[in-house]
Write a protein that holds these residues in place. Structure first.
Motif, PDB file in Angstrom:
ATOM      1  N   ILE A 190       2.515  13.784 -12.992  1.00  0.00           N
ATOM      2  CA  ILE A 190       2.745  13.821 -14.448  1.00  0.00           C
ATOM      3  C   ILE A 190       1.442  13.826 -15.245  1.00  0.00           C
ATOM      4  O   ILE A 190       1.444  14.119 -16.436  1.00  0.00           O
ATOM      5  N   ASN A 191       0.335  13.497 -14.582  1.00  0.00           N
ATOM      6  CA  ASN A 191      -0.954  13.480 -15.286  1.00  0.00           C
ATOM      7  C   ASN A 191      -2.061  13.967 -14.352  1.00  0.00           C
ATOM      8  O   ASN A 191      -2.696  13.171 -13.655  1.00  0.00           O
ATOM      9  N   PRO A 192      -2.313  15.279 -14.331  1.00  0.00           N
ATOM     10  CA  PRO A 192      -3.335  15.848 -13.438  1.00  0.00           C
ATOM     11  C   PRO A 192      -4.750  15.333 -13.719  1.00  0.00           C
ATOM     12  O   PRO A 192      -5.657  15.578 -12.929  1.00  0.00           O
ATOM     13  N   GLU A 193      -4.943  14.600 -14.821  1.00  0.00           N
ATOM     14  CA  GLU A 193      -6.275  14.101 -15.169  1.00  0.00           C
ATOM     15  C   GLU A 193      -6.497  12.666 -14.705  1.00  0.00           C
ATOM     16  O   GLU A 193      -7.506  12.045 -15.054  1.00  0.00           O
ATOM     17  N   ASP A 194      -5.572  12.137 -13.914  1.00  0.00           N
ATOM     18  CA  ASP A 194      -5.696  10.765 -13.415  1.00  0.00           C
ATOM     19  C   ASP A 194      -6.603  10.764 -12.183  1.00  0.00           C
ATOM     20  O   ASP A 194      -6.150  10.921 -11.049  1.00  0.00           O
ATOM     21  N   ASP A 195      -7.893  10.560 -12.384  1.00  0.00           N
ATOM     22  CA  ASP A 195      -8.862  10.604 -11.284  1.00  0.00           C
ATOM     23  C   ASP A 195      -8.658   9.468 -10.285  1.00  0.00           C
ATOM     24  O   ASP A 195      -8.892   9.639  -9.082  1.00  0.00           O
ATOM     25  N   ASN A 196      -8.244   8.284 -10.752  1.00  0.00           N
ATOM     26  CA  ASN A 196      -8.023   7.159  -9.841  1.00  0.00           C
ATOM     27  C   ASN A 196      -6.901   7.481  -8.850  1.00  0.00           C
ATOM     28  O   ASN A 196      -7.010   7.175  -7.655  1.00  0.00           O
ATOM     29  N   ALA A 197      -5.827   8.073  -9.362  1.00  0.00           N
ATOM     30  CA  ALA A 197      -4.726   8.462  -8.479  1.00  0.00           C
ATOM     31  C   ALA A 197      -5.185   9.543  -7.503  1.00  0.00           C
ATOM     32  O   ALA A 197      -4.846   9.516  -6.315  1.00  0.00           O
ATOM     33  N   PHE A 198      -5.977  10.492  -7.989  1.00  0.00           N
ATOM     34  CA  PHE A 198      -6.485  11.572  -7.134  1.00  0.00           C
ATOM     35  C   PHE A 198      -7.301  11.002  -5.972  1.00  0.00           C
ATOM     36  O   PHE A 198      -7.113  11.389  -4.812  1.00  0.00           O
ATOM     37  N   LEU A 199      -8.203  10.074  -6.269  1.00  0.00           N
ATOM     38  CA  LEU A 199      -9.065   9.517  -5.235  1.00  0.00           C
ATOM     39  C   LEU A 199      -8.274   8.695  -4.216  1.00  0.00           C
ATOM     40  O   LEU A 199      -8.647   8.626  -3.044  1.00  0.00           O
ATOM     41  N   ARG A 200      -7.152   8.085  -4.656  1.00  0.00           N
ATOM     42  CA  ARG A 200      -6.358   7.304  -3.717  1.00  0.00           C
ATOM     43  C   ARG A 200      -5.643   8.188  -2.704  1.00  0.00           C
ATOM     44  O   ARG A 200      -5.539   7.832  -1.527  1.00  0.00           O
ATOM     45  N   ILE A 201      -5.164   9.345  -3.155  1.00  0.00           N
ATOM     46  CA  ILE A 201      -4.267  10.103  -2.284  1.00  0.00           C
ATOM     47  C   ILE A 201      -4.874  11.386  -1.702  1.00  0.00           C
ATOM     48  O   ILE A 201      -4.242  12.033  -0.878  1.00  0.00           O
ATOM     49  N   SER A 227       0.819  -1.217   0.000  1.00  0.00           N
ATOM     50  CA  SER A 227       0.000   0.000   0.000  1.00  0.00           C
ATOM     51  C   SER A 227       0.852   1.266   0.000  1.00  0.00           C
ATOM     52  O   SER A 227       0.509   2.252  -0.670  1.00  0.00           O
ATOM     53  N   GLU A 228       1.995   1.245   0.714  1.00  0.00           N
ATOM     54  CA  GLU A 228       2.829   2.441   0.761  1.00  0.00           C
ATOM     55  C   GLU A 228       3.455   2.749  -0.598  1.00  0.00           C
ATOM     56  O   GLU A 228       3.610   3.917  -0.971  1.00  0.00           O
ATOM     57  N   ILE A 229       3.792   1.716  -1.367  1.00  0.00           N
ATOM     58  CA  ILE A 229       4.353   1.931  -2.705  1.00  0.00           C
ATOM     59  C   ILE A 229       3.257   2.427  -3.645  1.00  0.00           C
ATOM     60  O   ILE A 229       3.472   3.321  -4.475  1.00  0.00           O
ATOM     61  N   LYS A 230       2.060   1.878  -3.496  1.00  0.00           N
ATOM     62  CA  LYS A 230       0.936   2.341  -4.315  1.00  0.00           C
ATOM     63  C   LYS A 230       0.610   3.806  -4.009  1.00  0.00           C
ATOM     64  O   LYS A 230       0.230   4.558  -4.911  1.00  0.00           O
ATOM     65  N   ASP A 231       0.752   4.194  -2.737  1.00  0.00           N
ATOM     66  CA  ASP A 231       0.508   5.600  -2.372  1.00  0.00           C
ATOM     67  C   ASP A 231       1.480   6.525  -3.096  1.00  0.00           C
ATOM     68  O   ASP A 231       1.072   7.521  -3.718  1.00  0.00           O
ATOM     69  N   VAL A 232       2.766   6.209  -3.011  1.00  0.00           N
ATOM     70  CA  VAL A 232       3.785   7.056  -3.635  1.00  0.00           C
ATOM     71  C   VAL A 232       3.600   7.072  -5.154  1.00  0.00           C
ATOM     72  O   VAL A 232       3.709   8.121  -5.795  1.00  0.00           O
ATOM     73  N   MET A 233       3.306   5.905  -5.721  1.00  0.00           N
ATOM     74  CA  MET A 233       3.073   5.837  -7.169  1.00  0.00           C
ATOM     75  C   MET A 233       1.881   6.704  -7.564  1.00  0.00           C
ATOM     76  O   MET A 233       1.899   7.365  -8.608  1.00  0.00           O
ATOM     77  N   ALA A 234       0.841   6.733  -6.733  1.00  0.00           N
ATOM     78  CA  ALA A 234      -0.345   7.545  -7.050  1.00  0.00           C
ATOM     79  C   ALA A 234       0.009   9.022  -7.056  1.00  0.00           C
ATOM     80  O   ALA A 234      -0.443   9.775  -7.931  1.00  0.00           O
ATOM     81  N   TYR A 235       0.804   9.467  -6.093  1.00  0.00           N
ATOM     82  CA  TYR A 235       1.250  10.870  -6.082  1.00  0.00           C
ATOM     83  C   TYR A 235       2.033  11.182  -7.352  1.00  0.00           C
ATOM     84  O   TYR A 235       1.826  12.236  -7.988  1.00  0.00           O
ATOM     85  N   LEU A 236       2.935  10.297  -7.732  1.00  0.00           N
ATOM     86  CA  LEU A 236       3.763  10.545  -8.919  1.00  0.00           C
ATOM     87  C   LEU A 236       2.920  10.505 -10.194  1.00  0.00           C
ATOM     88  O   LEU A 236       3.170  11.267 -11.134  1.00  0.00           O
ATOM     89  N   ARG A 237       1.938   9.608 -10.224  1.00  0.00           N
ATOM     90  CA  ARG A 237       1.037   9.561 -11.383  1.00  0.00           C
ATOM     91  C   ARG A 237       0.303  10.881 -11.550  1.00  0.00           C
ATOM     92  O   ARG A 237       0.136  11.387 -12.667  1.00  0.00           O
TER      93      ARG A 237
END
Length: 381
Positions: A105-116, A92-102
C-alpha cells in the motif's frame, strides 16, 4: 472446587469483604465469539464503572489462546500487555507479513522494503543494498522505486540489478492483485505462496513443529484480516487497502505505546499469574482438553490442573468472569467442545450463567440471596 484435591490439612476460606459479586460463566459459540465477548465486556465495564485498563487481567491455559483476543483488543483500541510471553503481533513471522502488506500500500516505505527484500533470501547482499540506498538518496526517491530506474545499472552489478528489478515488478503485480482484484485475501495467500514463505519458515525454524506453529500464526493473522474486511459496514471500509492501513496504524500506535505500561489490560497464562492479583479477572477456555489440559488428563495429573484453576480464581479481588467456547478450531476444523469438569465442581449457588439457563426460578434466586445474607451474618456473628 479445590477440596477435590487431596489435602494434608483441611482449609476453610473466608473473606472480610462479604459475599461480593457472583462468578459469571459465559458460554460462547466459538473462540472468535469468546474473544469478542471478553474485549467488549472489558470496554463496557470500564466505561460504566470508570475503572482503568490496568484493573483487568485475562488469564488462559496456553499462549495460543491470546491470538484472537489480541486482534479483538486492537480492533477496539484497548491497550494490553502480554506478560510471560511474546505478543502475537510482535512475532517475526507476523512482522514479515505486515512488512509485505505495508509495501503493497506504500511503495515508499523503506523500512518495510529493507525487512523483506531478503525474506526469504534473494541473493541481494548488503553491498548491493548500500549502493541501492545511495542511488535512491541521490535520486530523492524510495528504494523500491529506485529498483525500476534505468540508471540503477550504472551503480549496481548486472545480476544484482536484475534481481532488484524482478522483485519490484513482481511486487507491483502482486499489489494490483491485492488492491484491485476480486479476492484480495486469496491474492495475499498467493503472495506468500509465490515467495515460498512456508518453506522459508521450515528452513529458519529449529524443528518442523516450530515451523508449523509459526505458519499457524500467519494463518491466524490472515483470518483476522479477512474478518476485518468482511465486517466492514460500508463500501469505503470494505476496501482491503483501508483494512491494511488500519492494521498498520494500530501497529504503529502499539509501537509508540510499548514503553508505557501504566494503563494496559494484562494478558497472561495461569502459570504466569501466580502471586498476582487484579480487581477484575477473565478466565478463558474452560473446556476439557484445554483446562484441564489433555496431557494432564492422559497422564492422570488433573490435580495440577485443578491447582491452576484455583490460582486463576483467586487472582480476582472483585469480579471473576469465566468463559468457554461451544466449538473450537483444531487442525483447521471447528469441533464441538465439552465444558470443563471444573465448572461442575464450583458451587452452583455462586454462579451466574450466561448463554445457558442456570435452572433456578426467581423464587429460588431470592431464597439464595437470603441464604447469602444469613451466612454473612453468621460469619460476622
Amino acid at each position: 472446587m479445590i477440596a477435590n484435591n487431596p489435602h494434608v490439612f483441611e482449609k476453610q476460606l473466608w473473606s472480610q469483604h462479604g459475599m461480593g459479586d457472583m462468578i459469571r460463566v459465559i458460554q460462547c459459540a466459538n473462540e472468535d465469539a469468546e474473544a469478542e465477548k471478553v474485549a467488549t465486556e472489558i470496554l463496557n465495564h470500564k466505561l460504566m464503572q470508570r475503572t482503568e485498563f490496568r484493573d483487568y487481567a485475562v488469564l488462559y491455559r496456553g499462549n495460543f489462546q491470546a491470538r484472537i483476543l489480541e486482534t479483538k483488543l486492537r480492533e477496539y483500541q484497548i491497550p494490553y500487555k502480554i506478560s510471560g510471553g511474546q505478543s502475537f503481533f510482535g512475532r517475526s513471522e507476523i512482522k514479515d507479513v505486515m512488512a509485505y502488506l505495508r509495501l503493497v500500500i506504500n511503495p515508499e516505505d523503506d523500512n518495510a522494503f529493507l525487512r523483506i527484500i531478503n525474506t526469504p533470501k534473494r541473493e541481494i547482499g548488503p553491498a548491493t543494498l548500500e549502493k541501492l540506498g545511495g542511488y535512491a538518496q541521490q535520486r530523492d526517491c524510495a528504494m523500491l522505486l529506485a529498483c525500476e530506474e534505468m540508471g540503477l545499472s550504472l551503480h549496481v552489478g548486472e545480476r544484482a540489478c536484475g534481481r532488484l528489478q524482478d522483485f519490484a515488478q513482481w511486487l507491483q503485480g502482486t499489489a494490483r492483485n491485492i488492491i484491485d482484484g476480486d479476492d484480495p485475501l486469496q491474492a495475499i495467500r498467493q503472495m506468500l505462496a509465490d515467495i515460498q514463505y512456508q518453506d522459508y519458515l521450515l528452513d529458519q525454524s529449529a524443528t518442523p513443529t516450530a515451523a508449523e506453529r509459526r505458519m499457524d500464526s500467519v494463518n491466524s493473522f490472515l483470518a483476522s484480516v479477512q474478518r476485518l474486511w468482511e465486517k466492514a459496514e460500508d463500501e469505503e471500509d470494505r476496501d482491503i487497502e483501508a483494512v491494511i492501513r488500519k492494521l498498520v496504524l494500530l501497529d504503529l500506535l502499539e509501537q509508540q505505546a510499548e514503553e508505557d505500561d501504566s494503563d494496559k489490560v494484562q494478558l497472561m497464562t495461569l502459570h504466569a499469574a501466580k502471586g498476582l492479583e487484579f480487581p477484575h479477572v477473565y478466565l478463558m477456555g474452560l473446556e476439557e482438553d484445554l483446562l484441564p489440559h489433555r496431557n494432564s488428563i492422559e497422564a492422570g495429573t488433573v490435580e495440577e490442573e485443578r491447582r491452576l484453576m484455583y490460582v486463576g480464581i483467586t487472582r480476582a479481588r472483585q469480579t471473576l468472569t469465566i468463559t468457554y467456547a461451544g466449538k473450537r478450531k483444531l487442525g483447521g476444523e471447528s469441533l464441538p467442545t465439552t465444558p470443563s469438569r471444573f465448572l461442575e465442581e464450583l458451587p452452583a449457588d455462586e454462579l451466574e450463567w450466561e448463554g445457558r439457563s442456570s435452572g433456578r426460578s426467581s423464587e429460588q434466586k431470592q431464597a439464595l440471596g437470603r441464604a447469602h445474607l444469613s451466612n454473612l451474618r453468621d460469619l460476622l456473628g
